[in-house]
Design a protein around this motif. Sequence first.
Motif, PDB file in Angstrom:
ATOM      1  N   ASP A 121       5.415   9.713  -2.266  1.00 49.28           N
ATOM      2  CA  ASP A 121       6.690  10.331  -1.903  1.00 49.28           C
ATOM      3  C   ASP A 121       6.942  11.591  -2.727  1.00 49.28           C
ATOM      4  N   VAL A 122       6.638  11.533  -4.014  1.00 51.62           N
ATOM      5  CA  VAL A 122       6.817  12.692  -4.886  1.00 51.62           C
ATOM      6  C   VAL A 122       5.936  13.859  -4.428  1.00 51.62           C
ATOM      7  N   ASN A 156       4.268  10.599   1.637  1.00 50.27           N
ATOM      8  CA  ASN A 156       4.684   9.255   2.026  1.00 50.27           C
ATOM      9  C   ASN A 156       4.663   9.151   3.550  1.00 50.27           C
ATOM     10  N   PRO A 157       3.686   8.411   4.117  1.00 55.12           N
ATOM     11  CA  PRO A 157       3.572   8.375   5.583  1.00 55.12           C
ATOM     12  C   PRO A 157       4.754   7.715   6.268  1.00 55.12           C
ATOM     13  N   TYR A 158       5.585   7.011   5.500  1.00 56.19           N
ATOM     14  CA  TYR A 158       6.757   6.336   6.072  1.00 56.19           C
ATOM     15  C   TYR A 158       8.004   7.216   6.018  1.00 56.19           C
ATOM     16  N   ALA A 159       7.913   8.361   5.353  1.00 56.90           N
ATOM     17  CA  ALA A 159       9.063   9.258   5.256  1.00 56.90           C
ATOM     18  C   ALA A 159       9.406   9.821   6.634  1.00 56.90           C
ATOM     19  N   ALA A 160      10.674  10.111   6.843  1.00 53.20           N
ATOM     20  CA  ALA A 160      11.139  10.567   8.156  1.00 53.20           C
ATOM     21  C   ALA A 160      10.399  11.809   8.619  1.00 53.20           C
ATOM     22  N   ASN A 172       3.742  -9.827   3.721  1.00 48.86           N
ATOM     23  CA  ASN A 172       4.608  -9.393   2.617  1.00 48.86           C
ATOM     24  C   ASN A 172       5.489  -8.224   3.050  1.00 48.86           C
ATOM     25  N   GLU A 173       6.668  -8.166   2.484  1.00 48.27           N
ATOM     26  CA  GLU A 173       7.578  -7.056   2.767  1.00 48.27           C
ATOM     27  C   GLU A 173       7.390  -5.975   1.720  1.00 48.27           C
ATOM     28  N   VAL A 174       7.072  -4.778   2.176  1.00 46.98           N
ATOM     29  CA  VAL A 174       6.868  -3.636   1.283  1.00 46.98           C
ATOM     30  C   VAL A 174       7.931  -2.594   1.601  1.00 46.98           C
ATOM     31  N   ARG A 175       8.699  -2.194   0.597  1.00 47.11           N
ATOM     32  CA  ARG A 175       9.728  -1.172   0.805  1.00 47.11           C
ATOM     33  C   ARG A 175       9.047   0.185   0.986  1.00 47.11           C
ATOM     34  N   HIS A 176       9.467   0.903   2.022  1.00 44.49           N
ATOM     35  CA  HIS A 176       8.837   2.176   2.347  1.00 44.49           C
ATOM     36  C   HIS A 176       9.475   3.354   1.627  1.00 44.49           C
ATOM     37  N   ALA A 177      10.567   3.139   0.941  1.00 47.14           N
ATOM     38  CA  ALA A 177      11.198   4.179   0.122  1.00 47.14           C
ATOM     39  C   ALA A 177      11.653   3.546  -1.181  1.00 47.14           C
ATOM     40  N   PRO A 178      10.705   3.025  -1.957  1.00 45.39           N
ATOM     41  CA  PRO A 178      11.076   2.245  -3.143  1.00 45.39           C
ATOM     42  C   PRO A 178      11.583   3.094  -4.304  1.00 45.39           C
ATOM     43  N   GLU A 179      12.582   2.589  -4.984  1.00 41.57           N
ATOM     44  CA  GLU A 179      13.073   3.202  -6.218  1.00 41.57           C
ATOM     45  C   GLU A 179      12.392   2.470  -7.370  1.00 41.57           C
ATOM     46  N   VAL A 180      11.172   2.858  -7.633  1.00 36.03           N
ATOM     47  CA  VAL A 180      10.399   2.192  -8.684  1.00 36.03           C
ATOM     48  C   VAL A 180       9.925   3.213  -9.701  1.00 36.03           C
ATOM     49  N   GLU A 181       9.602   2.724 -10.889  1.00 33.38           N
ATOM     50  CA  GLU A 181       9.099   3.579 -11.952  1.00 33.38           C
ATOM     51  C   GLU A 181       7.717   4.111 -11.568  1.00 33.38           C
ATOM     52  N   LEU A 182       7.530   5.406 -11.694  1.00 34.55           N
ATOM     53  CA  LEU A 182       6.214   5.974 -11.425  1.00 34.55           C
ATOM     54  C   LEU A 182       5.246   5.593 -12.532  1.00 34.55           C
ATOM     55  N   GLY A 207      -5.240 -13.354  -4.379  1.00 36.14           N
ATOM     56  CA  GLY A 207      -4.109 -14.160  -3.949  1.00 36.14           C
ATOM     57  C   GLY A 207      -2.817 -13.885  -4.676  1.00 36.14           C
ATOM     58  N   ASP A 208      -2.762 -12.803  -5.465  1.00 40.72           N
ATOM     59  CA  ASP A 208      -1.537 -12.461  -6.199  1.00 40.72           C
ATOM     60  C   ASP A 208      -0.717 -11.499  -5.344  1.00 40.72           C
ATOM     61  N   ALA A 209       0.008 -12.047  -4.379  1.00 39.86           N
ATOM     62  CA  ALA A 209       0.741 -11.232  -3.413  1.00 39.86           C
ATOM     63  C   ALA A 209       1.839 -10.408  -4.070  1.00 39.86           C
ATOM     64  N   ALA A 210       2.562 -10.999  -5.004  1.00 37.01           N
ATOM     65  CA  ALA A 210       3.682 -10.298  -5.643  1.00 37.01           C
ATOM     66  C   ALA A 210       3.195  -9.047  -6.378  1.00 37.01           C
ATOM     67  N   ALA A 211       2.080  -9.175  -7.089  1.00 31.81           N
ATOM     68  CA  ALA A 211       1.543  -8.031  -7.826  1.00 31.81           C
ATOM     69  C   ALA A 211       1.005  -6.975  -6.853  1.00 31.81           C
ATOM     70  N   ALA A 212       0.430  -7.436  -5.740  1.00 32.01           N
ATOM     71  CA  ALA A 212      -0.079  -6.500  -4.744  1.00 32.01           C
ATOM     72  C   ALA A 212       1.060  -5.701  -4.121  1.00 32.01           C
ATOM     73  N   VAL A 213       2.188  -6.358  -3.836  1.00 27.30           N
ATOM     74  CA  VAL A 213       3.366  -5.671  -3.307  1.00 27.30           C
ATOM     75  C   VAL A 213       3.858  -4.629  -4.309  1.00 27.30           C
ATOM     76  N   ASP A 214       3.852  -5.003  -5.590  1.00 24.13           N
ATOM     77  CA  ASP A 214       4.276  -4.078  -6.646  1.00 24.13           C
ATOM     78  C   ASP A 214       3.411  -2.828  -6.635  1.00 24.13           C
ATOM     79  N   ARG A 215       2.082  -3.005  -6.494  1.00 25.91           N
ATOM     80  CA  ARG A 215       1.180  -1.861  -6.462  1.00 25.91           C
ATOM     81  C   ARG A 215       1.390  -1.026  -5.195  1.00 25.91           C
ATOM     82  N   ALA A 216       1.629  -1.681  -4.073  1.00 29.16           N
ATOM     83  CA  ALA A 216       1.862  -0.951  -2.825  1.00 29.16           C
ATOM     84  C   ALA A 216       3.101  -0.071  -2.930  1.00 29.16           C
ATOM     85  N   GLU A 217       4.156  -0.607  -3.515  1.00 29.35           N
ATOM     86  CA  GLU A 217       5.392   0.178  -3.659  1.00 29.35           C
ATOM     87  C   GLU A 217       5.218   1.298  -4.678  1.00 29.35           C
TER      88      GLU A 217
END
Length: 484
Positions: free
Chosen positions: A409-410, A414-418, A347-357, A392-402
């Motif tokens: 990040d807040v 965020n280990p992916y931050a520069a 699955n592709e997980v965005r490392h700097a997601p603009e998602v609702e906290l 097996g709910d990959a989409a929901a798992a990606v949502d939780r990861a992001e």
Amino acid sequence: MATRYARSVQRLYDSQQQAVVHFTPLREGEVAMYVCGPTVQSAPHIGHLRSALSYDIIRRWFEACGNRVTLVRNVTDIDDKILEGARVAQAEGNPEEWWALAYRVELSFSSAYAAIGVKPPTYEPRATANVSEMIALIEHLIERGHAYPAADGSASVYFDTRSWPAYGALTHQSVDQMEDAADSEPVGKRDPRDFALWKAHREHEPVSASWPSPWGRGRPGWHIECSAMAKRYLGSEFDIHGGGLDLRFPHHENELAQSTAAGDAFARHWVHNGLVNTGGQKMSKSLGNSLFAHDLIAEGRPIVLRYFLSSAHYRSVLDFSGESLTEADAAFSRIESFVQRVEDAGNEVRHAPEVELAEAFVTAMNDDFSVPEALGVVHSTVREGNALLDAGDAAAAVDRAESVIAMLDVLGLNPYAAEWQTAQAGGSAESEKALEHLVEALLAERLEARAKKDFGTSDAIRDQLLNAGIALEDHANGTRWNVK
């Protein structure tokens, strides 16, 4: 994410009011903070890291809520202990001047702060660069009848504590309850509790550590520094004054008195972070239990140290033991492993997601910046995400990861931050690249051996890496390695 939480109702504990109160900035959309920085006399320790990190997180949350934050953190680079440290060093054969010692130590503080992801302040004024502002403030206090030159004819000037009825308002003490001011000799004072605004030059001190003034050569007292610098950079009234709990008295009490006696509203709220104990004892030089920043940073991953320092509420006592960083590493690794597990499943997980906290995360941060509760939300989201992945709910798992990454990040985690990409303990961008090249070459050999069913060679390579502290995890999409 700049304005998503702009309408959040923020509450903070005001040390002067001794209560959790609603916070509304003096100017809408802007937060002005002054934090007492280090006296650069010796190497930074865990307490300095904890204090700087506390206000870094507060700043980051205000920014996440859409505010423009002006953070001033001063550097006290002239002080009795700095001068004494230089004198002792020179007596032992080290010719380092007091100002060179102060600058060298200041750099070590800056390096330690940066290592754990503390953002640079908006302004970082040095006391020695603001002496003229201090002299002007002292003159103003004399004119208003709240300060006086020493009666012994020296160049010292003192704040007249009896002249200001509100003295003691921060710590809720009467003058008669207070200890005598220990920042100068009582000679020339009207009252032993009067504190020094200007300290006369002494013969045994270098002339370079003194400035001309209307009262004679000398240097500023400790407390007047922050009053003058806060006003210069933030104005006569600003939102928050912060610092360690040990600064409430006498430092912050005296700041408040001299600034309000001069006619300034000064800080609208006072915030103080808790101290650090080691093995259940208060940290002190006399006990020999100081934990120096450079040792802690070298001991493990700086992001894990930041996680540990964040894990207790900023107002509480933080107790450090021999297992603290090991436990913090295990807890933070569970978070990282969840995100990696989602990615390893293809699955592709965005490392700097603009998602609702998560709402619970926002509620925790709005409740006096309760990072432990906020981290609790992070971990519950991780558990939820792992269960979804198992189901097996990959989409929901990606949502939780992001969602997890956005919350981290807040908090500056965020280990992916520069800021963390090359911040590995004992490493650099070049050494990380070299390590990656060597490990990937061995993994290629191992993959080839496995394809030939040469499991003896494959296992030998795995054991070779493990002995070097590198653990392997085989997945359907390849092999992942980590330095343990």
